[in-house]
Scaffold this motif. Structure first.
Motif, PDB file in Angstrom:
ATOM      1  N   TYR A  37       2.886  -6.129   1.429  1.00 51.38           N
ATOM      2  CA  TYR A  37       1.776  -5.615   0.629  1.00 51.38           C
ATOM      3  C   TYR A  37       2.133  -4.259   0.038  1.00 51.38           C
ATOM      4  N   TRP A  38       1.679  -4.064  -1.203  1.00 50.50           N
ATOM      5  CA  TRP A  38       2.015  -2.847  -1.935  1.00 50.50           C
ATOM      6  C   TRP A  38       0.804  -2.318  -2.680  1.00 50.50           C
ATOM      7  N   GLY A  39       0.757  -0.991  -2.787  1.00 48.84           N
ATOM      8  CA  GLY A  39      -0.228  -0.365  -3.638  1.00 48.84           C
ATOM      9  C   GLY A  39       0.253  -0.301  -5.080  1.00 48.84           C
ATOM     10  N   GLN A  40      -0.555   0.280  -5.930  1.00 48.66           N
ATOM     11  CA  GLN A  40      -0.250   0.319  -7.357  1.00 48.66           C
ATOM     12  C   GLN A  40       0.653   1.498  -7.721  1.00 48.66           C
ATOM     13  N   GLY A  41       0.798   2.451  -6.825  1.00 51.86           N
ATOM     14  CA  GLY A  41       1.678   3.588  -7.060  1.00 51.86           C
ATOM     15  C   GLY A  41       0.938   4.799  -7.600  1.00 51.86           C
ATOM     16  N   THR A  42       1.484   5.967  -7.317  1.00 49.63           N
ATOM     17  CA  THR A  42       0.937   7.214  -7.839  1.00 49.63           C
ATOM     18  C   THR A  42       2.104   8.113  -8.254  1.00 49.63           C
ATOM     19  N   MET A  94       3.999  16.195   1.750  1.00 53.38           N
ATOM     20  CA  MET A  94       5.269  16.544   1.142  1.00 53.38           C
ATOM     21  C   MET A  94       5.330  18.058   0.937  1.00 53.38           C
ATOM     22  N   ASN A  95       6.267  18.698   1.580  1.00 54.74           N
ATOM     23  CA  ASN A  95       6.443  20.142   1.471  1.00 54.74           C
ATOM     24  C   ASN A  95       7.778  20.468   0.817  1.00 54.74           C
ATOM     25  N   SER A  96       7.895  21.679   0.331  1.00 57.07           N
ATOM     26  CA  SER A  96       9.148  22.150  -0.286  1.00 57.07           C
ATOM     27  C   SER A  96       9.657  21.143  -1.314  1.00 57.07           C
ATOM     28  N   LEU A  97       8.778  20.740  -2.188  1.00 58.03           N
ATOM     29  CA  LEU A  97       9.131  19.699  -3.159  1.00 58.03           C
ATOM     30  C   LEU A  97      10.219  20.170  -4.114  1.00 58.03           C
ATOM     31  N   LYS A  98      11.053  19.218  -4.483  1.00 57.40           N
ATOM     32  CA  LYS A  98      12.174  19.465  -5.376  1.00 57.40           C
ATOM     33  C   LYS A  98      12.040  18.592  -6.619  1.00 57.40           C
ATOM     34  N   PRO A  99      12.655  18.980  -7.721  1.00 56.10           N
ATOM     35  CA  PRO A  99      12.594  18.127  -8.914  1.00 56.10           C
ATOM     36  C   PRO A  99      13.075  16.702  -8.652  1.00 56.10           C
ATOM     37  N   GLU A 100      14.029  16.547  -7.744  1.00 60.77           N
ATOM     38  CA  GLU A 100      14.538  15.199  -7.456  1.00 60.77           C
ATOM     39  C   GLU A 100      13.554  14.351  -6.662  1.00 60.77           C
ATOM     40  N   ASP A 101      12.436  14.935  -6.238  1.00 62.33           N
ATOM     41  CA  ASP A 101      11.383  14.150  -5.599  1.00 62.33           C
ATOM     42  C   ASP A 101      10.476  13.483  -6.628  1.00 62.33           C
ATOM     43  N   THR A 102      10.676  13.785  -7.888  1.00 65.98           N
ATOM     44  CA  THR A 102       9.868  13.180  -8.945  1.00 65.98           C
ATOM     45  C   THR A 102      10.066  11.674  -8.972  1.00 65.98           C
ATOM     46  N   ALA A 103       8.959  10.942  -8.889  1.00 66.47           N
ATOM     47  CA  ALA A 103       9.015   9.482  -8.840  1.00 66.47           C
ATOM     48  C   ALA A 103       7.594   8.943  -8.771  1.00 66.47           C
ATOM     49  N   VAL A 104       7.490   7.636  -8.907  1.00 64.00           N
ATOM     50  CA  VAL A 104       6.250   6.946  -8.565  1.00 64.00           C
ATOM     51  C   VAL A 104       6.346   6.591  -7.085  1.00 64.00           C
ATOM     52  N   TYR A 105       5.339   6.981  -6.342  1.00 60.90           N
ATOM     53  CA  TYR A 105       5.312   6.750  -4.905  1.00 60.90           C
ATOM     54  C   TYR A 105       4.387   5.572  -4.595  1.00 60.90           C
ATOM     55  N   TYR A 106       4.893   4.659  -3.775  1.00 61.15           N
ATOM     56  CA  TYR A 106       4.161   3.457  -3.418  1.00 61.15           C
ATOM     57  C   TYR A 106       3.912   3.412  -1.921  1.00 61.15           C
ATOM     58  N   CYS A 107       2.719   3.013  -1.560  1.00 64.74           N
ATOM     59  CA  CYS A 107       2.382   2.716  -0.168  1.00 64.74           C
ATOM     60  C   CYS A 107       2.650   1.229   0.065  1.00 64.74           C
ATOM     61  N   ALA A 108       3.211   0.908   1.209  1.00 58.04           N
ATOM     62  CA  ALA A 108       3.533  -0.481   1.517  1.00 58.04           C
ATOM     63  C   ALA A 108       3.216  -0.782   2.975  1.00 58.04           C
ATOM     64  N   ALA A 109       2.887  -2.027   3.251  1.00 57.83           N
ATOM     65  CA  ALA A 109       2.596  -2.465   4.613  1.00 57.83           C
ATOM     66  C   ALA A 109       3.402  -3.717   4.920  1.00 57.83           C
ATOM     67  N   GLY A 110       4.029  -3.728   6.092  1.00 56.63           N
ATOM     68  CA  GLY A 110       4.830  -4.878   6.466  1.00 56.63           C
ATOM     69  C   GLY A 110       4.878  -5.065   7.958  1.00 56.63           C
ATOM     70  N   GLN A 111       5.043  -6.307   8.387  1.00 61.67           N
ATOM     71  CA  GLN A 111       5.105  -6.626   9.812  1.00 61.67           C
ATOM     72  C   GLN A 111       6.546  -6.476  10.271  1.00 61.67           C
ATOM     73  N   ASN A 112       6.972  -5.217  10.450  1.00 62.38           N
ATOM     74  CA  ASN A 112       8.330  -4.907  10.877  1.00 62.38           C
ATOM     75  C   ASN A 112       8.301  -3.606  11.650  1.00 62.38           C
ATOM     76  N   TRP A 113       9.445  -3.226  12.175  1.00 59.58           N
ATOM     77  CA  TRP A 113       9.517  -1.972  12.915  1.00 59.58           C
ATOM     78  C   TRP A 113      10.313  -0.967  12.117  1.00 59.58           C
ATOM     79  N   LEU A 114       9.592  -0.188  11.270  1.00 54.50           N
ATOM     80  CA  LEU A 114      10.178   0.909  10.490  1.00 54.50           C
ATOM     81  C   LEU A 114      11.380   0.464   9.668  1.00 54.50           C
ATOM     82  N   ASN A 115      11.280  -0.759   9.122  1.00 53.82           N
ATOM     83  CA  ASN A 115      12.367  -1.258   8.302  1.00 53.82           C
ATOM     84  C   ASN A 115      12.420  -0.492   6.985  1.00 53.82           C
TER      85      ASN A 115
END
Length: 123
Positions: free
Chosen positions: A112-117, A83-104
């Motif tokens: 599947y989901w992570g716990q967030g950071t 993540m570059n050139s971060l902005k205040p509106e980028d503030t959030a909890v970010y989650y990693c997710a895995a799914g059997q789809n094409w860039l849905n």
């Protein structure tokens, strides 16, 4: 059992860069999209970007396109969100997710989901 573990969040100033990592285990992830979602307080979950784990094809939301990139290491089973050139509106909890789809971009398509950071962008 699939597990996703995020790391790398923190407090940064506007304009700074930050890299999030997602360590994946429990599957080969062939046929999977690995994605990042984020959720700010009082807002709905938002697709940030995703990458096909094997093919490497990626896609991003308009709000981060040109500022964020995604990479993956197929041997280490890691997915990184730069993540570059971060902005205040980028503030959030970010989650990693895995799914059997094409860039849905719909969160319900990810099994599947992570716990967030937490990522906080503030001066």
């Amino acid at each position: 059992q699939v597990q996703l573990v995020e790391s790398g969040g923190g407090l940064v100033q506007p304009g700074d860069s930050l890299r999030l990592s997602c360590a994946a285990s429990g599957a080969t992830f062939s046929g999977y999209t690995m994605a990042w979602f984020r959720q700010a307080p009082g807002k709905e979950s938002e697709f940030v970007g995703g990458i096909r784990f094997i093919e490497g094809t990626s896609g991003f939301s308009d709000s981060v396109k040109g500022r964020f990139t995604i990479s993956r290491d197929k041997t280490k089973f890691t997915v990184n969100l730069q993540m570059n050139s971060l902005k205040p509106e980028d503030t959030a909890v970010y989650y990693c997710a895995a799914g059997q789809n094409w860039l849905n971009r719909n969160a319900v398509r990810y099994e599947y989901w992570g716990q967030g950071t937490q990522v906080t962008v503030s001066s």
